[in-house]
Design a protein around this motif. Structure first.
Motif, PDB file in Angstrom:
ATOM      1  N   GLU A 155      23.623  -5.269  -9.565  1.00 49.29           N
ATOM      2  CA  GLU A 155      24.130  -6.301  -8.672  1.00 49.29           C
ATOM      3  C   GLU A 155      24.331  -7.639  -9.381  1.00 49.29           C
ATOM      4  O   GLU A 155      25.010  -8.510  -8.857  1.00 49.29           O
ATOM      5  N   MET A 156      23.747  -7.794 -10.568  1.00 48.44           N
ATOM      6  CA  MET A 156      23.817  -9.081 -11.267  1.00 48.44           C
ATOM      7  C   MET A 156      25.049  -9.170 -12.160  1.00 48.44           C
ATOM      8  O   MET A 156      25.423  -8.198 -12.807  1.00 48.44           O
ATOM      9  N   PRO A 157      25.668 -10.358 -12.238  1.00 46.59           N
ATOM     10  CA  PRO A 157      26.691 -10.582 -13.269  1.00 46.59           C
ATOM     11  C   PRO A 157      26.031 -10.541 -14.654  1.00 46.59           C
ATOM     12  O   PRO A 157      24.815 -10.724 -14.771  1.00 46.59           O
ATOM     13  N   SER A 158      26.826 -10.335 -15.681  1.00 45.99           N
ATOM     14  CA  SER A 158      26.270 -10.138 -17.034  1.00 45.99           C
ATOM     15  C   SER A 158      25.448 -11.327 -17.516  1.00 45.99           C
ATOM     16  O   SER A 158      24.384 -11.149 -18.117  1.00 45.99           O
ATOM     17  N   ASP A 159      25.927 -12.566 -17.260  1.00 42.35           N
ATOM     18  CA  ASP A 159      25.174 -13.734 -17.721  1.00 42.35           C
ATOM     19  C   ASP A 159      23.841 -13.860 -16.991  1.00 42.35           C
ATOM     20  O   ASP A 159      22.814 -14.202 -17.593  1.00 42.35           O
ATOM     21  N   GLU A 160      23.838 -13.539 -15.692  1.00 44.05           N
ATOM     22  CA  GLU A 160      22.589 -13.582 -14.915  1.00 44.05           C
ATOM     23  C   GLU A 160      21.629 -12.485 -15.358  1.00 44.05           C
ATOM     24  O   GLU A 160      20.414 -12.699 -15.427  1.00 44.05           O
ATOM     25  N   LEU A 161      22.178 -11.312 -15.678  1.00 44.24           N
ATOM     26  CA  LEU A 161      21.355 -10.193 -16.152  1.00 44.24           C
ATOM     27  C   LEU A 161      20.713 -10.529 -17.490  1.00 44.24           C
ATOM     28  O   LEU A 161      19.519 -10.257 -17.705  1.00 44.24           O
ATOM     29  N   LEU A 162      21.480 -11.124 -18.398  1.00 44.87           N
ATOM     30  CA  LEU A 162      20.951 -11.511 -19.707  1.00 44.87           C
ATOM     31  C   LEU A 162      19.860 -12.572 -19.563  1.00 44.87           C
ATOM     32  O   LEU A 162      18.824 -12.508 -20.238  1.00 44.87           O
ATOM     33  N   LYS A 163      20.060 -13.515 -18.655  1.00 48.73           N
ATOM     34  CA  LYS A 163      19.056 -14.552 -18.394  1.00 48.73           C
ATOM     35  C   LYS A 163      17.785 -13.923 -17.824  1.00 48.73           C
ATOM     36  O   LYS A 163      16.668 -14.291 -18.207  1.00 48.73           O
ATOM     37  N   PHE A 164      17.953 -12.959 -16.920  1.00 46.81           N
ATOM     38  CA  PHE A 164      16.810 -12.271 -16.316  1.00 46.81           C
ATOM     39  C   PHE A 164      16.010 -11.518 -17.363  1.00 46.81           C
ATOM     40  O   PHE A 164      14.774 -11.529 -17.353  1.00 46.81           O
ATOM     41  N   ILE A 165      16.701 -10.853 -18.302  1.00 43.33           N
ATOM     42  CA  ILE A 165      16.030 -10.107 -19.377  1.00 43.33           C
ATOM     43  C   ILE A 165      15.221 -11.050 -20.260  1.00 43.33           C
ATOM     44  O   ILE A 165      14.071 -10.768 -20.607  1.00 43.33           O
ATOM     45  N   ASN A 166      15.807 -12.197 -20.608  1.00 38.91           N
ATOM     46  CA  ASN A 166      15.116 -13.168 -21.468  1.00 38.91           C
ATOM     47  C   ASN A 166      13.883 -13.746 -20.781  1.00 38.91           C
ATOM     48  O   ASN A 166      12.825 -13.894 -21.410  1.00 38.91           O
ATOM     49  N   ILE A 167      14.001 -14.061 -19.491  1.00 36.43           N
ATOM     50  CA  ILE A 167      12.864 -14.599 -18.736  1.00 36.43           C
ATOM     51  C   ILE A 167      11.764 -13.549 -18.632  1.00 36.43           C
ATOM     52  O   ILE A 167      10.575 -13.846 -18.798  1.00 36.43           O
ATOM     53  N   LEU A 198      18.434  -3.254 -20.026  1.00 34.62           N
ATOM     54  CA  LEU A 198      19.225  -3.297 -21.254  1.00 34.62           C
ATOM     55  C   LEU A 198      20.301  -2.218 -21.254  1.00 34.62           C
ATOM     56  O   LEU A 198      21.407  -2.444 -21.741  1.00 34.62           O
ATOM     57  N   VAL A 199      19.982  -1.045 -20.711  1.00 39.34           N
ATOM     58  CA  VAL A 199      20.972   0.035 -20.604  1.00 39.34           C
ATOM     59  C   VAL A 199      22.158  -0.430 -19.757  1.00 39.34           C
ATOM     60  O   VAL A 199      23.316  -0.220 -20.116  1.00 39.34           O
ATOM     61  N   GLU A 200      21.862  -1.074 -18.628  1.00 40.44           N
ATOM     62  CA  GLU A 200      22.936  -1.573 -17.756  1.00 40.44           C
ATOM     63  C   GLU A 200      23.774  -2.627 -18.476  1.00 40.44           C
ATOM     64  O   GLU A 200      24.997  -2.650 -18.354  1.00 40.44           O
ATOM     65  N   LEU A 201      23.122  -3.494 -19.245  1.00 39.36           N
ATOM     66  CA  LEU A 201      23.844  -4.538 -19.985  1.00 39.36           C
ATOM     67  C   LEU A 201      24.753  -3.929 -21.043  1.00 39.36           C
ATOM     68  O   LEU A 201      25.918  -4.328 -21.174  1.00 39.36           O
ATOM     69  N   HIS A 202      24.266  -2.946 -21.798  1.00 35.17           N
ATOM     70  CA  HIS A 202      25.061  -2.320 -22.858  1.00 35.17           C
ATOM     71  C   HIS A 202      26.177  -1.444 -22.285  1.00 35.17           C
ATOM     72  O   HIS A 202      27.234  -1.285 -22.904  1.00 35.17           O
TER      73      HIS A 202
END
Length: 198
Positions: free
Chosen positions: A85-97, A110-114
């Motif tokens: 449900e997250m846009p890519s930039d929001e997903l990347l921010k969520f992973i980092n947090i 990470l699988v969803e991001l890749h």
């Protein structure tokens, strides 16, 4: 936290620990915790706090404590479906947090991001394979090429699904697993393309 109910925003057996490197600085324990959406404050009931100093420890306790934490009830929900449900930039921010918070296994995210970069490339690879098979002439006619193409497509999709599941396992390189079908079928596409040109 032993458990947390998102509908009531309440949890039980809460513990919060503060570290300076590997050294424990303080530990806060409460029988239950409740999130107040109105002012974004957590209320702790029957709380106990142990503050650790160099030469001594101090213990505080009380019936009720209003405080803030650097998380919200939404952060307590660990579902891989949220990543879709997250846009890519929001997903990347969520992973980092989440990494900063010490979450161990983020491979499902990470699988969803890749996948968001590997799937578009997969469509190009499948197109090259289809074009290369269409140029090849066989005795059985176009039906044989069509059957081979459909078989390869199903194998491609199957390998992609298997690599997604394996990539979500803790301790593996999710980038490698997600891109493995593309790498394998990329070489197949190049081979078929150059043979078709001959």
């Amino acid at each position: 936290m032993r458990n947390f109910n998102t509908s009531t925003s309440a949890g039980f057996d809460f513990t919060s620990e503060v570290y300076d490197g590997l050294k424990l600085k303080s530990k806060l324990v409460a029988d239950n915790i409740r999130f107040n959406k109105k002012d974004s404050v957590f209320t702790l009931n029957n709380w106990r706090k142990r503050q650790i100093y160099n030469n001594r420890d101090s213990i505080f306790s009380g019936n009720k404590l209003d405080t803030v934490f650097n998380f919200t009830p939404k952060d307590l929900i660990y579902k891989s479906a949220l990543s879709q449900e997250m846009p890519s930039d929001e997903l990347l921010k969520f992973i980092n947090i989440s990494r900063k918070r010490g979450v161990k296994n983020l491979n499902a995210y990470l699988v969803e991001l890749h996948k968001r970069t590997s799937l578009p490339i997969a469509s190009y690879i499948l197109t090259i394979i289809a074009v290369a098979l269409a140029f090849r002439k066989r005795r059985g006619g176009t039906g044989v090429n069509l059957a081979i193409g459909i078989g390869m497509m199903f194998m491609y999709v199957f390998l992609m699904k298997v690599s997604e599941v394996l990539g979500a396992v803790a301790g593996v390189n999710s980038l490698l697993y997600v891109w493995m079908p593309n790498l394998f079928f990329g070489f197949v596409a190049i081979y078929l393309y150059y043979n078709a040109r001959k």
